[in-house]
Design a protein around this motif. Structure first.
Motif, short mmCIF file in Angstrom:
data_model
loop_
_atom_site.label_atom_id
_atom_site.label_comp_id
_atom_site.label_asym_id
_atom_site.label_seq_id
_atom_site.Cartn_x
_atom_site.Cartn_y
_atom_site.Cartn_z
N ASP A 9 0.82 -1.21 0.00
CA ASP A 9 0.00 0.00 0.00
C ASP A 9 0.85 1.27 0.00
O ASP A 9 0.40 2.33 -0.41
CB ASP A 9 -0.95 0.03 1.21
N ASP A 10 2.09 1.16 0.48
CA ASP A 10 3.01 2.30 0.53
C ASP A 10 3.68 2.58 -0.81
O ASP A 10 4.36 3.60 -0.98
CB ASP A 10 4.11 2.06 1.56
N LEU A 11 3.52 1.67 -1.76
CA LEU A 11 4.27 1.71 -3.01
C LEU A 11 4.18 3.04 -3.77
O LEU A 11 5.21 3.54 -4.22
CB LEU A 11 3.88 0.54 -3.90
N PRO A 12 3.02 3.67 -3.91
CA PRO A 12 2.99 4.95 -4.64
C PRO A 12 3.92 6.01 -4.05
O PRO A 12 4.64 6.70 -4.77
CB PRO A 12 1.52 5.37 -4.57
N VAL A 13 3.94 6.12 -2.73
CA VAL A 13 4.82 7.10 -2.08
C VAL A 13 6.28 6.67 -2.21
O VAL A 13 7.16 7.49 -2.47
CB VAL A 13 4.43 7.30 -0.60
N LEU A 14 6.55 5.39 -2.07
CA LEU A 14 7.92 4.90 -2.17
C LEU A 14 8.48 5.12 -3.58
O LEU A 14 9.68 5.41 -3.73
CB LEU A 14 7.99 3.43 -1.77
N LEU A 15 7.64 5.01 -4.59
CA LEU A 15 8.10 5.30 -5.95
C LEU A 15 8.46 6.77 -6.11
O LEU A 15 9.41 7.12 -6.82
CB LEU A 15 7.05 4.87 -6.97
N ILE A 42 10.88 -2.10 -5.88
CA ILE A 42 10.51 -1.93 -4.47
C ILE A 42 9.45 -2.94 -4.05
O ILE A 42 9.52 -3.51 -2.97
CB ILE A 42 10.05 -0.49 -4.21
N GLY A 43 8.46 -3.16 -4.92
CA GLY A 43 7.42 -4.13 -4.59
C GLY A 43 7.97 -5.51 -4.35
O GLY A 43 7.58 -6.21 -3.41
N GLU A 44 8.93 -5.92 -5.18
CA GLU A 44 9.56 -7.23 -5.00
C GLU A 44 10.31 -7.29 -3.67
O GLU A 44 10.25 -8.29 -2.96
CB GLU A 44 10.52 -7.50 -6.16
N MET A 45 11.01 -6.20 -3.33
CA MET A 45 11.75 -6.20 -2.05
C MET A 45 10.81 -6.24 -0.86
O MET A 45 11.12 -6.86 0.15
CB MET A 45 12.67 -4.98 -1.97
N VAL A 63 7.62 9.60 5.58
CA VAL A 63 8.60 10.68 5.44
C VAL A 63 10.02 10.17 5.19
O VAL A 63 10.90 10.96 4.89
CB VAL A 63 8.58 11.62 6.67
N ALA A 64 10.24 8.86 5.32
CA ALA A 64 11.59 8.34 5.12
C ALA A 64 11.51 6.86 4.78
O ALA A 64 10.54 6.18 5.11
CB ALA A 64 12.45 8.54 6.37
N SER A 65 12.57 6.38 4.10
CA SER A 65 12.61 4.97 3.71
C SER A 65 14.04 4.47 3.65
O SER A 65 14.99 5.26 3.57
CB SER A 65 11.96 4.79 2.33
N GLY A 66 14.17 3.15 3.65
CA GLY A 66 15.46 2.49 3.47
C GLY A 66 15.22 1.00 3.38
O GLY A 66 14.15 0.51 3.73
N TYR A 67 16.21 0.28 2.87
CA TYR A 67 16.08 -1.17 2.84
C TYR A 67 17.38 -1.82 3.26
O TYR A 67 18.46 -1.25 3.18
CB TYR A 67 15.64 -1.70 1.47
#
Length: 152
Positions: A9-15, A42-45, A63-67
């Motif tokens: 569900d977060d994918l649009p913002v993550l893109l 990102i979806g695969e990860m 507001v922030a991301s990382g993997y």
């Protein structure tokens, strides 16, 4: 503030975050193709067992991301496996609040829970703010990759 694993569900913002990373790194890399480009799936990860995409949420806003992703080390180095970090992004209005460190701590915790004892990442040599942030977190330079463009 809430730090949590990302969902589809977060994918649009993550893109959008990914495009922010690409825009920020474009001045450091003359080899990047013209937009539109993408670095990650990102979806695969998000769905992978060997990776964790984390987000920071404040007031319901991402507001922030990382993997962190498990990667095999070079066959001649130890340990055999390490955690590789990437997709580190903090939205502009939220920078300078220590969110990158919060993400790093969450991702390092994931690596420890997966019995990984080494963590690596890449950063462009001219990206001094990122280098300082990673050094402050305990990272140190390991290898330098160099290039020579024969058409330059």
């Amino acid at each position: 503030m809430k730090v949590r694993p990302a969902t589809l569900d977060d994918l649009p913002v993550l893109l959008e975050f990914e495009q922010g990373i690409i825009a920020a790194e474009r001045p450091y890399d003359p080899l990047l193709k013209p937009d539109p480009i993408s670095y990650y799936d990102i979806g695969e990860m998000i769905e992978a067992d060997d990776a964790e995409v984390m987000v920071v949420e404040i007031g319901g806003e991402l507001v922030a991301s990382g993997y962190a992703k498990t990667r095999r080390s070079r066959h001649y180095t130890s340990p055999d496996w390490h955690a590789f970090l990437g997709f580190m992004f903090v939205k502009e209005g939220f920078r300078g609040r220590g969110l990158n460190r919060v993400l790093l701590d969450a991702l390092l915790g994931w690596a420890r829970r997966h019995d990984l004892t080494e963590v690596r990442l890449t950063v462009y040599p001219g990206n001094e703010p990122a280098i300082r942030a990673y050094e402050k977190a305990g990272f140190s330079p390991y290898l330098t990759e160099m290039r020579l463009g024969l058409d330059d």
